[in-house]
Design a protein around this motif. Structure first.
Motif, PDB file in Angstrom:
ATOM      1  N   ILE A  50      13.374   1.893   1.441  1.00 39.11           N
ATOM      2  CA  ILE A  50      11.950   1.264   1.153  1.00 39.11           C
ATOM      3  C   ILE A  50      12.242   0.130   0.394  1.00 39.11           C
ATOM      4  N   LYS A  51      13.869  -0.219   0.515  1.00 38.57           N
ATOM      5  CA  LYS A  51      14.023  -1.729   0.146  1.00 38.57           C
ATOM      6  C   LYS A  51      13.666  -2.790   0.824  1.00 38.57           C
ATOM      7  N   THR A  52      14.180  -2.446   2.467  1.00 44.41           N
ATOM      8  CA  THR A  52      13.983  -3.214   3.221  1.00 44.41           C
ATOM      9  C   THR A  52      13.151  -4.120   3.365  1.00 44.41           C
ATOM     10  N   PHE A 111      14.776  19.532  -1.171  1.00 40.53           N
ATOM     11  CA  PHE A 111      16.597  19.035  -1.588  1.00 40.53           C
ATOM     12  C   PHE A 111      17.435  18.814  -0.272  1.00 40.53           C
ATOM     13  N   LYS A 112      16.607  18.665   0.826  1.00 47.67           N
ATOM     14  CA  LYS A 112      17.597  18.475   1.897  1.00 47.67           C
ATOM     15  C   LYS A 112      16.423  16.857   2.419  1.00 47.67           C
ATOM     16  N   ILE A 113      16.534  16.243   1.372  1.00 44.84           N
ATOM     17  CA  ILE A 113      16.548  14.486   1.098  1.00 44.84           C
ATOM     18  C   ILE A 113      17.222  14.221   0.522  1.00 44.84           C
ATOM     19  N   SER A 114      18.163  12.942   0.995  1.00 46.28           N
ATOM     20  CA  SER A 114      18.545  11.954  -0.038  1.00 46.28           C
ATOM     21  C   SER A 114      17.639  11.364  -0.524  1.00 46.28           C
ATOM     22  N   LYS A 115      18.153  10.832  -2.022  1.00 53.11           N
ATOM     23  CA  LYS A 115      17.062   9.580  -2.703  1.00 53.11           C
ATOM     24  C   LYS A 115      17.733   8.529  -2.524  1.00 53.11           C
ATOM     25  N   SER A 116      18.997   8.292  -2.971  1.00 54.47           N
ATOM     26  CA  SER A 116      19.166   7.142  -1.921  1.00 54.47           C
ATOM     27  C   SER A 116      19.376   6.427  -0.531  1.00 54.47           C
ATOM     28  N   LYS A 117      19.243   8.076   0.835  1.00 58.34           N
ATOM     29  CA  LYS A 117      18.838   7.016   1.091  1.00 58.34           C
ATOM     30  C   LYS A 117      17.143   6.498   1.406  1.00 58.34           C
ATOM     31  N   VAL A 118      16.716   7.163   0.871  1.00 55.78           N
ATOM     32  CA  VAL A 118      14.527   7.007   0.743  1.00 55.78           C
ATOM     33  C   VAL A 118      14.914   5.618  -0.158  1.00 55.78           C
ATOM     34  N   GLU A 119      15.700   5.439  -0.929  1.00 58.29           N
ATOM     35  CA  GLU A 119      15.378   4.172  -1.642  1.00 58.29           C
ATOM     36  C   GLU A 119      16.029   2.767  -0.933  1.00 58.29           C
ATOM     37  N   GLN A 120      17.230   3.063  -0.092  1.00 55.07           N
ATOM     38  CA  GLN A 120      17.535   2.176   0.374  1.00 55.07           C
ATOM     39  C   GLN A 120      16.242   2.044   1.846  1.00 55.07           C
ATOM     40  N   THR A 129       0.979  -1.056   0.239  1.00 56.61           N
ATOM     41  CA  THR A 129       0.132   0.184  -0.182  1.00 56.61           C
ATOM     42  C   THR A 129       1.063   0.960  -0.352  1.00 56.61           C
ATOM     43  N   GLN A 130       0.370   2.551  -0.289  1.00 53.40           N
ATOM     44  CA  GLN A 130       0.764   3.464  -0.485  1.00 53.40           C
ATOM     45  C   GLN A 130       1.753   4.181   1.172  1.00 53.40           C
ATOM     46  N   GLU A 131       0.499   3.854   2.030  1.00 57.84           N
ATOM     47  CA  GLU A 131       1.053   4.333   3.370  1.00 57.84           C
ATOM     48  C   GLU A 131       2.071   3.516   3.688  1.00 57.84           C
ATOM     49  N   THR A 132       2.151   1.825   3.061  1.00 63.54           N
ATOM     50  CA  THR A 132       2.726   1.284   3.914  1.00 63.54           C
ATOM     51  C   THR A 132       4.843   2.214   3.142  1.00 63.54           C
ATOM     52  N   ILE A 133       4.611   2.106   2.101  1.00 60.22           N
ATOM     53  CA  ILE A 133       5.782   3.038   0.905  1.00 60.22           C
ATOM     54  C   ILE A 133       6.346   4.008   1.916  1.00 60.22           C
ATOM     55  N   ASN A 134       5.167   5.017   1.710  1.00 67.40           N
ATOM     56  CA  ASN A 134       5.630   6.394   2.530  1.00 67.40           C
ATOM     57  C   ASN A 134       5.761   6.279   3.525  1.00 67.40           C
ATOM     58  N   GLY A 154       7.098  18.539  -6.143  1.00 69.75           N
ATOM     59  CA  GLY A 154       6.172  16.885  -5.293  1.00 69.75           C
ATOM     60  C   GLY A 154       7.970  16.116  -5.411  1.00 69.75           C
ATOM     61  N   ILE A 155       7.286  15.213  -4.988  1.00 63.77           N
ATOM     62  CA  ILE A 155       7.558  13.829  -4.672  1.00 63.77           C
ATOM     63  C   ILE A 155       7.444  12.627  -5.735  1.00 63.77           C
ATOM     64  N   GLU A 156       8.099  11.824  -6.486  1.00 62.10           N
ATOM     65  CA  GLU A 156       7.318  10.859  -6.953  1.00 62.10           C
ATOM     66  C   GLU A 156       8.193   8.943  -7.196  1.00 62.10           C
ATOM     67  N   ILE A 157       7.332   8.374  -6.138  1.00 64.59           N
ATOM     68  CA  ILE A 157       8.120   7.778  -5.865  1.00 64.59           C
ATOM     69  C   ILE A 157       8.062   6.461  -7.116  1.00 64.59           C
TER      70      ILE A 157
END
Length: 370
Positions: A199-201, A188-197, A171-176, A217-220
């Motif tokens: 979510i990959k858990t 710009f204070k968000i690290s994209k690589s950290k966000v990806e890691q 679900t979108q809630e769990t991904i968020n 906006g942010i798209e995942i």
């Protein structure tokens, strides 16, 4: 008058008598004084002499102190006079040396700087221009960078929307919640690589891509792993994809083939883990077998696959009450054609189908269970 004269004369006589009496008394007293012994007088003299000596000694000490002070003052005066004379000598010497140095400088020829030629002047002028331009442009770049950073970190780039693409199972809630991104946070204070890691858990996530949709906006983008097979773990079922990733442990049984005969131990069977290397090698052969079975409309009938022997993979067709001994993963298309013929010819018969033999001479063999 006569009486008065008599009284005066009487008074005078009494006075003279008194005076004579006093003199007599003094004389008598002196004669009657006791004689002082000679010893007492000598003691007093000694004491007087001692006192006099003490006084003289004190006077001598005082005089000595005075003389010492005078001597000290005299010495200090002499030292001061010597210092003054030495200073005067030094000043005289310095003055003489300065005059000698000045005379030498006058005698020595003065070195004058050589005048630059017109070419050298032109080169120096160009260098100054280049240095000025460098300072100008570097300062301008620094100002622009600082202004740009200030603008990028301003509330204009705060996140207002988060869109998630490609999710089916999760679900979108769990991904968020896994991403850790919050609204009104600067993009710009968000690290994209950290966000990806983060979510990959989740074991269902195969790949993640985070994109900034400026300004707010942010798209995942998510690619999920899909269940293709199952394992049994006690009374539970372990969902697994084609790459051997263990996705979920659940009590619910799904309509996917159950793989048996694995070498992976039970303690390694956990969400997010993968099968051991030997089982993964066998799994690649299983995928080939299933692809060939699906092409021949047999894949839906397969309920279990035994991979304990990589030279003889066994398929269980529960609805047909038959087991198929495929052998290895070679020549699968012809093997599946023979299996299809046997299923058509031997309907509702329980038994084993062997296509692991020499098909060119013997073909497929069916052994009915007695």
């Amino acid at each position: 008058m006569g009486n008065r004269a008599k009284e005066k004369s009487n008074l005078r006589n009494t006075k003279d008598k008194n005076i004579l009496d006093l003199d007599n008394e003094i004389i008598i007293g002196i004669k009657s004084l006791p004689k002082v012994p000679k010893q007492k007088r000598t003691n007093q003299q000694r004491e007087n002499k001692k006192n006099e000596k003490q006084k003289q000694s004190k006077k001598s000490v005082v005089s000595k102190k005075k003389t010492r002070k005078e001597q000290n003052t005299h010495v200090t005066q002499k030292k001061q006079v010597k210092k003054k004379t030495q200073e005067d000598d030094i000043e005289l010497r310095l003055g003489i040396e300065d005059e000698i140095y000045k005379e030498k400088r006058k005698k020595q020829p003065v070195k004058r700087k050589a005048k630059l030629t017109p070419k050298q002047q032109e080169i120096a002028r160009k260098k100054r221009k280049i240095i000025f331009r460098l300072i100008k442009w570097t300062s301008l770049v620094i100002v622009l960078i600082g202004g740009g950073i200030y603008f990028l970190l301003s509330p204009f780039f705060n996140i207002k929307t988060i869109t998630i693409v490609g999710n089916e199972k999760i679900t979108q809630e769990t991904i968020n919640s896994l991403s850790g991104i919050e609204l009104e946070q600067n993009t710009f204070k968000i690290s994209k690589s950290k966000v990806e890691q983060n979510i990959k858990t989740n074991s269902y996530i195969d790949s993640v891509k985070v994109k900034r949709q400026l300004p707010d906006g942010i798209e995942i983008q998510v690619v999920e792993r899909k269940t293709a097979y199952m394992l049994t773990l006690g009374n539970a079922y372990v969902y697994m994809n084609k790459q051997g990733y263990l996705l979920e442990i659940s009590q619910e049984k799904l309509e996917f083939p159950i793989i048996t005969g694995i070498l992976t131990t039970e303690d390694q069977i956990q969400e997010g883990n993968r099968l051991c290397t030997e089982d993964l090698q066998k799994l690649s052969s299983v995928i080939q077998i299933m692809d060939s079975a699906n092409n021949n409309d047999i894949g839906k009938l397969i309920t279990k696959i035994n991979i304990s022997d990589k030279q003889d993979y066994v398929l269980e067709l529960k609805s047909e009450k038959k087991n198929v001994h495929v052998g290895d993963a070679s020549n699968l298309s012809t093997k599946m054609l023979y299996v299809k013929k046997v299923l058509q010819n031997e309907k509702k018969k329980e038994g084993d189908i062997f296509v692991n033999t020499d098909l060119s001479t013997k073909g497929a063999i069916f052994r009915e269970k007695v």
